[in-house]
Scaffold this motif. Structure first.
Motif, PDB file in Angstrom:
ATOM      1  N   UNK A  38     -10.280  -1.151   2.198  1.00  0.00           N
ATOM      2  CA  UNK A  38     -10.842  -2.173   3.092  1.00  0.00           C
ATOM      3  C   UNK A  38     -10.108  -3.495   2.881  1.00  0.00           C
ATOM      4  N   UNK A  39      -8.798  -3.466   3.060  1.00  0.00           N
ATOM      5  CA  UNK A  39      -8.009  -4.686   2.905  1.00  0.00           C
ATOM      6  C   UNK A  39      -6.753  -4.574   3.758  1.00  0.00           C
ATOM      7  N   UNK A  40      -6.012  -5.666   3.854  1.00  0.00           N
ATOM      8  CA  UNK A  40      -4.791  -5.702   4.667  1.00  0.00           C
ATOM      9  C   UNK A  40      -3.565  -5.786   3.755  1.00  0.00           C
ATOM     10  N   UNK A  41      -2.443  -5.297   4.282  1.00  0.00           N
ATOM     11  CA  UNK A  41      -1.206  -5.234   3.516  1.00  0.00           C
ATOM     12  C   UNK A  41      -0.040  -5.746   4.354  1.00  0.00           C
ATOM     13  N   UNK A  42       0.958  -6.339   3.677  1.00  0.00           N
ATOM     14  CA  UNK A  42       2.169  -6.735   4.399  1.00  0.00           C
ATOM     15  C   UNK A  42       3.293  -5.721   4.216  1.00  0.00           C
ATOM     16  N   UNK A  85      -1.699   7.181  11.745  1.00  0.00           N
ATOM     17  CA  UNK A  85      -1.024   6.088  12.450  1.00  0.00           C
ATOM     18  C   UNK A  85      -2.005   4.978  12.810  1.00  0.00           C
ATOM     19  N   UNK A  86      -3.160   5.364  13.334  1.00  0.00           N
ATOM     20  CA  UNK A  86      -4.157   4.365  13.729  1.00  0.00           C
ATOM     21  C   UNK A  86      -4.625   3.557  12.521  1.00  0.00           C
ATOM     22  N   UNK A  87      -4.873   4.250  11.405  1.00  0.00           N
ATOM     23  CA  UNK A  87      -5.318   3.551  10.198  1.00  0.00           C
ATOM     24  C   UNK A  87      -4.231   2.614   9.665  1.00  0.00           C
ATOM     25  N   UNK A  88      -2.996   3.080   9.669  1.00  0.00           N
ATOM     26  CA  UNK A  88      -1.899   2.236   9.197  1.00  0.00           C
ATOM     27  C   UNK A  88      -1.794   0.971  10.032  1.00  0.00           C
ATOM     28  N   UNK A  89      -1.906   1.108  11.336  1.00  0.00           N
ATOM     29  CA  UNK A  89      -1.815  -0.063  12.216  1.00  0.00           C
ATOM     30  C   UNK A  89      -2.963  -1.034  11.965  1.00  0.00           C
ATOM     31  N   UNK A  90      -4.127  -0.515  11.586  1.00  0.00           N
ATOM     32  CA  UNK A  90      -5.251  -1.396  11.283  1.00  0.00           C
ATOM     33  C   UNK A  90      -5.064  -2.099   9.933  1.00  0.00           C
ATOM     34  N   UNK A  91      -4.441  -1.422   8.993  1.00  0.00           N
ATOM     35  CA  UNK A  91      -4.288  -1.982   7.644  1.00  0.00           C
ATOM     36  C   UNK A  91      -3.061  -2.884   7.507  1.00  0.00           C
ATOM     37  N   UNK A 107      -0.667  -5.880   8.312  1.00  0.00           N
ATOM     38  CA  UNK A 107      -0.758  -7.216   8.894  1.00  0.00           C
ATOM     39  C   UNK A 107       0.251  -7.384  10.036  1.00  0.00           C
ATOM     40  N   UNK A 108      -0.021  -8.254  10.995  1.00  0.00           N
ATOM     41  CA  UNK A 108       0.986  -8.567  12.010  1.00  0.00           C
ATOM     42  C   UNK A 108       2.297  -8.998  11.333  1.00  0.00           C
ATOM     43  N   UNK A 109       3.391  -8.453  11.805  1.00  0.00           N
ATOM     44  CA  UNK A 109       4.737  -8.668  11.266  1.00  0.00           C
ATOM     45  C   UNK A 109       4.944  -7.999   9.909  1.00  0.00           C
ATOM     46  N   UNK A 110       3.964  -7.240   9.426  1.00  0.00           N
ATOM     47  CA  UNK A 110       4.123  -6.492   8.187  1.00  0.00           C
ATOM     48  C   UNK A 110       5.065  -5.320   8.379  1.00  0.00           C
ATOM     49  N   UNK A 126       0.861  -1.176   0.000  1.00  0.00           N
ATOM     50  CA  UNK A 126       0.000   0.000   0.000  1.00  0.00           C
ATOM     51  C   UNK A 126       0.900   1.230   0.000  1.00  0.00           C
ATOM     52  N   UNK A 127       0.812   2.014  -1.074  1.00  0.00           N
ATOM     53  CA  UNK A 127       1.613   3.240  -1.199  1.00  0.00           C
ATOM     54  C   UNK A 127       0.699   4.442  -0.990  1.00  0.00           C
TER      55      UNK A 127
END
Length: 195
Positions: free
Chosen positions: A107-111, A131-137, A139-142, A51-52
């Motif tokens: 509405x999707x997740x990114x690594x 920051x909050x939106x980035x943390x939601x988007x 993925x864990x360990x992304x 996600x850029x």
């Protein structure tokens, strides 16, 4: 300078109407060197979904796409994004959307999430929402990669250092800090989201 308000989309559209490449992304040696450092900082050889945020005319998007199965590049300027679409037309893994992040978001997740040269356009409150939106988007360990110009601009609500330092405050609970690089005019920080 008013740092209580983020720069509006109209600010950028007006710039691109005056000059199709107002920051010389396509021709500047500084930008070319910074893009090379940005790509070199990626710790994995390949990403599933990147996600850029603020892809502009797509110069970095085109380079990033070589290392990703999928890239979503967003911008607030239709004029800039039309150039990016043309630049990346041979790259089917790249998608484009006009979104005013963080108020609008996918509405999707990114690594991998890349924030290059856009964080300082936000006021402090919008940066916190970013920051909050980035943390939601993310993925864990992304991975989250930040790259910003350091000199203060009278038009911008924040500096590159203020943007990066605000993300460092999320350590260690939300992010791990993997890499820091500082040059005369830009700063790069790589983070990994806590699992």
């Amino acid at each position: 300078m008013n740092n209580s308000q983020s720069l509006p989309p109209e600010y950028f559209e007006a710039l691109y109407q005056t000059d199709p490449d107002p920051w010389k992304f396509a021709t500047s040696e500084y930008e070319a060197n910074k893009y090379a450092a940005t790509i070199a900082a990626l710790p994995q050889p390949r990403y599933r979904s990147a996600f850029e945020i603020g892809g502009s005319i797509g110069v970095l998007t085109e380079k990033l796409a070589q290392f990703c199965d999928s890239v979503l590049s967003i911008d607030v300027s239709p004029l800039a994004q039309q150039q990016a679409i043309e630049r990346c037309q041979q790259l089917p893994q790249v998608r484009f959307q006009i979104l005013n992040f963080p108020q609008e978001h996918p509405q999707e997740k990114f690594d991998l999430i890349l924030v290059s040269e856009v964080g300082y356009y936000s006021c402090p409150q919008d940066l916190q929402t970013t920051q909050q939106q980035i943390l939601e988007l993310l993925e864990p360990n992304g991975h989250l990669l930040l790259v910003h110009w350091l000199p203060r601009s009278p038009d911008y609500p924040l500096t590159g250092d203020e943007v990066h330092d605000s993300f460092l405050e999320l350590i260690p609970d939300r992010l791990q800090h993997l890499q820091a690089k500082r040059k005369a005019k830009y700063r790069l920080d790589l983070f990994q989201r806590a699992s």
